[in-house]
Design a protein around this motif. Structure first.
Motif, PDB file in Angstrom:
ATOM      1  N   ARG A  11      37.611 -80.467  50.849  1.00  0.00           N
ATOM      2  CA  ARG A  11      36.874 -79.313  50.371  1.00  0.00           C
ATOM      3  C   ARG A  11      37.735 -78.539  49.391  1.00  0.00           C
ATOM      4  N   SER A  12      37.073 -77.957  48.407  1.00  0.00           N
ATOM      5  CA  SER A  12      37.795 -77.150  47.432  1.00  0.00           C
ATOM      6  C   SER A  12      38.083 -75.776  48.029  1.00  0.00           C
ATOM      7  N   TRP A  13      38.959 -75.027  47.399  1.00  0.00           N
ATOM      8  CA  TRP A  13      39.297 -73.697  47.902  1.00  0.00           C
ATOM      9  C   TRP A  13      38.084 -72.784  47.871  1.00  0.00           C
ATOM     10  N   ARG A  14      37.185 -73.001  46.909  1.00  0.00           N
ATOM     11  CA  ARG A  14      35.971 -72.190  46.804  1.00  0.00           C
ATOM     12  C   ARG A  14      35.083 -72.393  48.026  1.00  0.00           C
ATOM     13  N   ASP A  15      34.919 -73.629  48.477  1.00  0.00           N
ATOM     14  CA  ASP A  15      34.108 -73.905  49.654  1.00  0.00           C
ATOM     15  C   ASP A  15      34.706 -73.286  50.907  1.00  0.00           C
ATOM     16  N   VAL A  16      36.019 -73.312  51.012  1.00  0.00           N
ATOM     17  CA  VAL A  16      36.687 -72.725  52.177  1.00  0.00           C
ATOM     18  C   VAL A  16      36.490 -71.213  52.188  1.00  0.00           C
ATOM     19  N   VAL A  17      36.674 -70.565  51.045  1.00  0.00           N
ATOM     20  CA  VAL A  17      36.512 -69.110  50.965  1.00  0.00           C
ATOM     21  C   VAL A  17      35.071 -68.718  51.277  1.00  0.00           C
ATOM     22  N   LEU A  18      34.102 -69.429  50.720  1.00  0.00           N
ATOM     23  CA  LEU A  18      32.699 -69.121  50.995  1.00  0.00           C
ATOM     24  C   LEU A  18      32.361 -69.316  52.469  1.00  0.00           C
ATOM     25  N   SER A  19      32.910 -70.328  53.077  1.00  0.00           N
ATOM     26  CA  SER A  19      32.686 -70.563  54.500  1.00  0.00           C
ATOM     27  C   SER A  19      33.243 -69.417  55.335  1.00  0.00           C
ATOM     28  N   LYS A  20      34.445 -68.968  55.015  1.00  0.00           N
ATOM     29  CA  LYS A  20      35.056 -67.846  55.737  1.00  0.00           C
ATOM     30  C   LYS A  20      34.255 -66.563  55.539  1.00  0.00           C
ATOM     31  N   LEU A  21      33.773 -66.330  54.312  1.00  0.00           N
ATOM     32  CA  LEU A  21      32.967 -65.139  54.050  1.00  0.00           C
ATOM     33  C   LEU A  21      31.651 -65.169  54.830  1.00  0.00           C
ATOM     34  N   ARG A  22      31.038 -66.352  54.933  1.00  0.00           N
ATOM     35  CA  ARG A  22      29.821 -66.476  55.733  1.00  0.00           C
ATOM     36  C   ARG A  22      30.061 -66.083  57.180  1.00  0.00           C
ATOM     37  N   VAL A  23      31.182 -66.530  57.729  1.00  0.00           N
ATOM     38  CA  VAL A  23      31.515 -66.199  59.116  1.00  0.00           C
ATOM     39  C   VAL A  23      31.733 -64.697  59.271  1.00  0.00           C
ATOM     40  N   ILE A  24      32.457 -64.097  58.340  1.00  0.00           N
ATOM     41  CA  ILE A  24      32.726 -62.653  58.408  1.00  0.00           C
ATOM     42  C   ILE A  24      31.429 -61.853  58.312  1.00  0.00           C
ATOM     43  N   PHE A  25      30.564 -62.200  57.367  1.00  0.00           N
ATOM     44  CA  PHE A  25      29.308 -61.472  57.217  1.00  0.00           C
ATOM     45  C   PHE A  25      28.385 -61.679  58.410  1.00  0.00           C
ATOM     46  N   THR A  26      28.400 -62.860  58.988  1.00  0.00           N
ATOM     47  CA  THR A  26      27.600 -63.095  60.193  1.00  0.00           C
ATOM     48  C   THR A  26      28.096 -62.240  61.344  1.00  0.00           C
ATOM     49  N   CYS A  27      29.408 -62.138  61.501  1.00  0.00           N
ATOM     50  CA  CYS A  27      29.972 -61.294  62.563  1.00  0.00           C
ATOM     51  C   CYS A  27      29.627 -59.830  62.346  1.00  0.00           C
ATOM     52  N   ILE A  28      29.724 -59.363  61.106  1.00  0.00           N
ATOM     53  CA  ILE A  28      29.373 -57.972  60.810  1.00  0.00           C
ATOM     54  C   ILE A  28      27.902 -57.719  61.109  1.00  0.00           C
ATOM     55  N   PHE A  29      27.040 -58.650  60.728  1.00  0.00           N
ATOM     56  CA  PHE A  29      25.623 -58.499  61.004  1.00  0.00           C
ATOM     57  C   PHE A  29      25.348 -58.440  62.503  1.00  0.00           C
ATOM     58  N   LEU A  30      25.997 -59.320  63.272  1.00  0.00           N
ATOM     59  CA  LEU A  30      25.790 -59.313  64.720  1.00  0.00           C
ATOM     60  C   LEU A  30      26.269 -58.021  65.353  1.00  0.00           C
ATOM     61  N   VAL A  31      27.379 -57.495  64.888  1.00  0.00           N
ATOM     62  CA  VAL A  31      27.885 -56.224  65.425  1.00  0.00           C
ATOM     63  C   VAL A  31      26.907 -55.094  65.099  1.00  0.00           C
ATOM     64  N   LEU A  32      26.445 -55.033  63.878  1.00  0.00           N
ATOM     65  CA  LEU A  32      25.508 -53.972  63.486  1.00  0.00           C
ATOM     66  C   LEU A  32      24.164 -54.105  64.208  1.00  0.00           C
ATOM     67  N   ALA A  33      23.672 -55.327  64.347  1.00  0.00           N
ATOM     68  CA  ALA A  33      22.407 -55.527  65.042  1.00  0.00           C
ATOM     69  C   ALA A  33      22.526 -55.183  66.522  1.00  0.00           C
ATOM     70  N   THR A  34      23.647 -55.529  67.126  1.00  0.00           N
ATOM     71  CA  THR A  34      23.859 -55.232  68.537  1.00  0.00           C
ATOM     72  C   THR A  34      23.995 -53.723  68.770  1.00  0.00           C
ATOM     73  N   THR A  35      24.732 -53.038  67.904  1.00  0.00           N
ATOM     74  CA  THR A  35      24.889 -51.595  68.074  1.00  0.00           C
ATOM     75  C   THR A  35      23.579 -50.855  67.812  1.00  0.00           C
ATOM     76  N   ALA A  36      22.715 -51.392  66.957  1.00  0.00           N
ATOM     77  CA  ALA A  36      21.419 -50.760  66.707  1.00  0.00           C
ATOM     78  C   ALA A  36      20.513 -50.885  67.934  1.00  0.00           C
ATOM     79  N   LEU A  37      20.692 -51.923  68.711  1.00  0.00           N
ATOM     80  CA  LEU A  37      19.873 -52.110  69.905  1.00  0.00           C
ATOM     81  C   LEU A  37      20.307 -51.200  71.044  1.00  0.00           C
ATOM     82  N   VAL A  38      21.538 -50.768  71.027  1.00  0.00           N
ATOM     83  CA  VAL A  38      22.056 -49.948  72.131  1.00  0.00           C
ATOM     84  C   VAL A  38      21.755 -48.533  71.935  1.00  0.00           C
TER      85      VAL A  38
END
Length: 102
Positions: free
Chosen positions: A75-102
């Motif tokens: 994999r190129s460095w671009r694919d690795v960076v995009l993959s890591k960013l996807r994981v980070i944004f997914t985690c942020i979304f889950l945290v925000l969605a979970t806190t909105a439910l509480v």
């Protein structure tokens, strides 16, 4: 067939903060499985010209069985960076969605 036993205190895992992160955050089994998968793919490319070397890893403590015969592409460095960013944004979304439910 090869039996491999490693301890968390082995020198190959490093020391200090790295050892702590491996034990409490990442997990030793994740590091070992990634290394074995990369070794399997590299050996497959070198020996059989494109085919991966078949093999399995059985984690006794977790009763998990992993297939190492999956082909890992370069994999190129671009694919690795995009993959890591996807994981980070997914985690942020889950945290925000979970806190909105509480």
């Amino acid at each position: 067939r090869m039996n491999l036993t490693l301890s968390s205190t082995d020198e190959c895992f490093g020391g200090g903060i790295i050892s702590w992160a491996l034990e409490h955050v990442v997990g030793y089994d994740t590091v070992m499985l990634n290394q074995l998968a990369q070794l399997s793919a590299a050996t497959g490319r070198a020996v059989s010209k494109g085919r991966s070397v078949e093999g399995w890893v059985h984690l006794v403590h977790a009763s998990d069985l992993y297939n190492l015969s999956v082909e890992i592409g370069d994999r190129s460095w671009r694919d690795v960076v995009l993959s890591k960013l996807r994981v980070i944004f997914t985690c942020i979304f889950l945290v925000l969605a979970t806190t909105a439910l509480v």
